[in-house]
Design a protein around this motif. Structure first.
Motif, PDB file in Angstrom:
ATOM      1  N   GLY A  11      -7.784  -6.355   3.407  1.00  0.00           N
ATOM      2  CA  GLY A  11      -7.001  -5.748   2.969  1.00  0.00           C
ATOM      3  C   GLY A  11      -6.452  -6.779   1.126  1.00  0.00           C
ATOM      4  N   GLY A  26      -7.684   5.068   7.055  1.00  0.00           N
ATOM      5  CA  GLY A  26      -8.143   4.007   6.375  1.00  0.00           C
ATOM      6  C   GLY A  26     -10.493   4.262   7.743  1.00  0.00           C
ATOM      7  N   GLU A  48      -3.749   2.237   4.899  1.00  0.00           N
ATOM      8  CA  GLU A  48      -4.051   2.713   6.620  1.00  0.00           C
ATOM      9  C   GLU A  48      -2.786   1.230   7.464  1.00  0.00           C
ATOM     10  OE1 GLU A  48      -5.260   1.986  10.090  1.00  0.00           O
ATOM     11  OE2 GLU A  48      -6.035   3.557   8.734  1.00  0.00           O
ATOM     12  N   GLY A  51      -6.149  -1.618  10.682  1.00  0.00           N
ATOM     13  CA  GLY A  51      -7.102  -1.812   9.933  1.00  0.00           C
ATOM     14  C   GLY A  51      -8.559  -0.495   9.818  1.00  0.00           C
ATOM     15  N   ILE A  52      -9.096  -0.896   8.590  1.00  0.00           N
ATOM     16  CA  ILE A  52     -10.617  -0.032   8.714  1.00  0.00           C
ATOM     17  C   ILE A  52     -11.196   0.397   9.571  1.00  0.00           C
ATOM     18  CG2 ILE A  52     -12.185   0.785   7.375  1.00  0.00           C
ATOM     19  CD1 ILE A  52      -9.921   0.136   5.873  1.00  0.00           C
ATOM     20  N   THR A 183      -4.343  -3.239   4.186  1.00  0.00           N
ATOM     21  CA  THR A 183      -4.475  -2.372   5.355  1.00  0.00           C
ATOM     22  C   THR A 183      -2.765  -2.895   5.708  1.00  0.00           C
ATOM     23  OG1 THR A 183      -5.572  -4.831   5.434  1.00  0.00           O
ATOM     24  CG2 THR A 183      -7.035  -2.575   5.747  1.00  0.00           C
TER      25      THR A 183
END
Length: 444
Positions: A11, A26, A48, A51-52, A183
């Motif tokens: 991020g 995300g 997000e 995490g993505i 993130t």
């Protein structure tokens, strides 16, 4: 065993003071929306909480299919297949996409005839699909010792991709175009001014913006509820196994009632139940029960109800909060439901019976993921008329991975008020309040 590990996306440290659009979530839908907006020259931030791609976007089967889609989704999925073909080149990264075909096995003549009728929905899109008789089915699956069925629906242009790669690749491509990737940055509230969206407050500070897209998957209902916006959705849990690499298994993805299997890029297989998901009974199950009656009547044999700790957890969870308060999204960064031993216990027995070469292949991972399902089992991709600037892209009902690139494109079309790539009327949010009949399509 831990869940799947997506390709890491680091991020950004700096929070932008202002962007045109904030994306809440995300996953593949949010990232695809961000890429479309950034390619159109608009500033965008993906916020997000974890995490993505760490939730359902990396936990799904990896199928990219138009077969057996609800007819209302078929035009958008046809657009998605077109986008997937070029997605690696577009992002400059591997998504693992391959057009390898998918077979849906028919256990009786009624299902065979239902799938045959469904094929008419493909006619406007130059996508071929054919019905295989029993002899042709077995001829196309020489690896199989036994697949019970009178035939199958086979669509060569269906494909597969790697869920742990796809959302991260799309997010990084959006960043290449100028998007901010934030993130560990939960959005707490959406701010409005004179009734319009004016910004968001995150746990790291405020971002001014003109539009917000809520693409939070199974979290969208809770997030929107804090705004007084009621998105009816419930979570169902899908249970998945990943095997170690193995030779002698099928190259086509195959669906039966007992199992669904597809080959992975690493040479192993992703395996799940073809028919069967777990429904955790939670307070919203009672709240929305009447809205789901039609779906329950049609799909009751494929649903396994479970009452456990999740009910109490959600009953005690905060339903409203202020901008200066910690939110549920900061307490639960990643929803990681436990896979059901009952659901996964016999999976490899079924697979081994069908494919002798996989009978003793080791299981590398078991995991579960939560799928957000609307009462009619199709998504909301829509503006919220009561709050100009607020948009929803959620409720994909287990179909979001394959349709993701096109769904993000359609959401961007709506945000930018440009001509939508497909008719978006079926996905409007207002269908839940305008008197429309709300039910899954009975023919798919």
């Amino acid at each position: 065993m831990p869940g799947p590990t997506p390709v890491p996306v680091h991020g950004d440290q700096k929070l932008p003071a202002r962007v045109d659009v904030v994306i809440v979530g995300g996953g593949i839908i949010g990232c695809s929306t961000a890429l479309e907006l950034a390619e159109a020259g608009h500033s965008v931030a993906i916020c997000e909480k974890g995490g993505i791609g760490h939730e359902q976007s990396s936990r799904n089967w990896g199928w990219v299919r138009i077969s057996r889609r609800d007819p209302r989704e078929v035009p958008l999925m046809a657009e998605a297949i077109r986008l997937w073909r070029n997605l690696d080149a577009r992002t400059g990264r591997s998504t693992g996409y391959r057009s390898a075909g998918i077979m849906f096995v028919c256990d009786d003549e009624d299902r065979f005839e239902k799938y045959r009728r469904w094929q008419r929905h493909l006619e406007p899109f130059q996508i071929t699909s054919r019905m295989l008789g029993a002899r042709e089915l077995h001829g196309m699956t020489p690896e199989a010792d036994r697949i019970e069925g009178v035939g199958a629906l086979y669509t060569p242009e269906d494909g597969r991709a790697e869920p742990q790669k796809a959302a991260p690749a799309i997010a990084e491509a959006a960043r290449d175009k100028g998007a901010a990737i934030l993130t560990g940055c939960a959005v707490r509230v959406v701010e409005t001014e004179a009734g319009r969206v004016s910004g968001v407050v995150t746990e790291r500070g405020r971002i001014a913006c003109d539009a917000v897209v809520v693409a939070g998957g199974a979290w969208s209902n809770l997030f929107l509820g804090n705004m007084g916006v009621d998105l009816p959705s419930l979570g169902v849990v899908s249970h998945v196994i990943r095997t170690e690499p193995a030779e002698g298994g099928p190259d086509h993805a195959i669906w039966t009632d007992d199992f669904a299997i597809r080959k992975r890029e690493d040479g192993g297989y992703t395996v799940s139940r073809g028919a069967g998901t777990t429904v955790d009974i939670v307070p919203n199950s009672i709240r929305y029960g009447l809205k789901y009656l039609a779906a329950l009547r049609m799909q009751h044999r494929e649903l396994h109800f479970r009452l456990g700790k999740r009910f109490l957890h959600e009953a005690m969870r905060a339903k409203s909060w202020r901008a200066d308060e910690e939110t549920p999204f900061e307490r639960d960064r990643v929803f990681d439901p436990a896979p059901s031993p009952r659901m996964v216990g016999r999976l490899m027995d079924h697979v081994g019976n069908a494919f002798p070469a996989l009978r003793n292949v080791p299981v590398a991972q078991r995991w579960a993921g939560c799928i957000d399902v609307t009462p009619d089992a199709i998504p909301v991709i829509s503006a919220v008329e009561s709050t100009p600037g607020l948009h929803i892209a959620s409720g994909f009902s287990g179909h979001g991975f394959g349709i993701g690139p096109a769904a993000g494109g359609l959401m961007a079309d709506i945000v930018l008020n440009r001509t939508p790539r497909v008719d978006a009327r079926e996905f409007r949010f207002s269908r839940f309040t305008d008197g429309s009949r709300i039910a899954p399509d009975e023919g798919f």
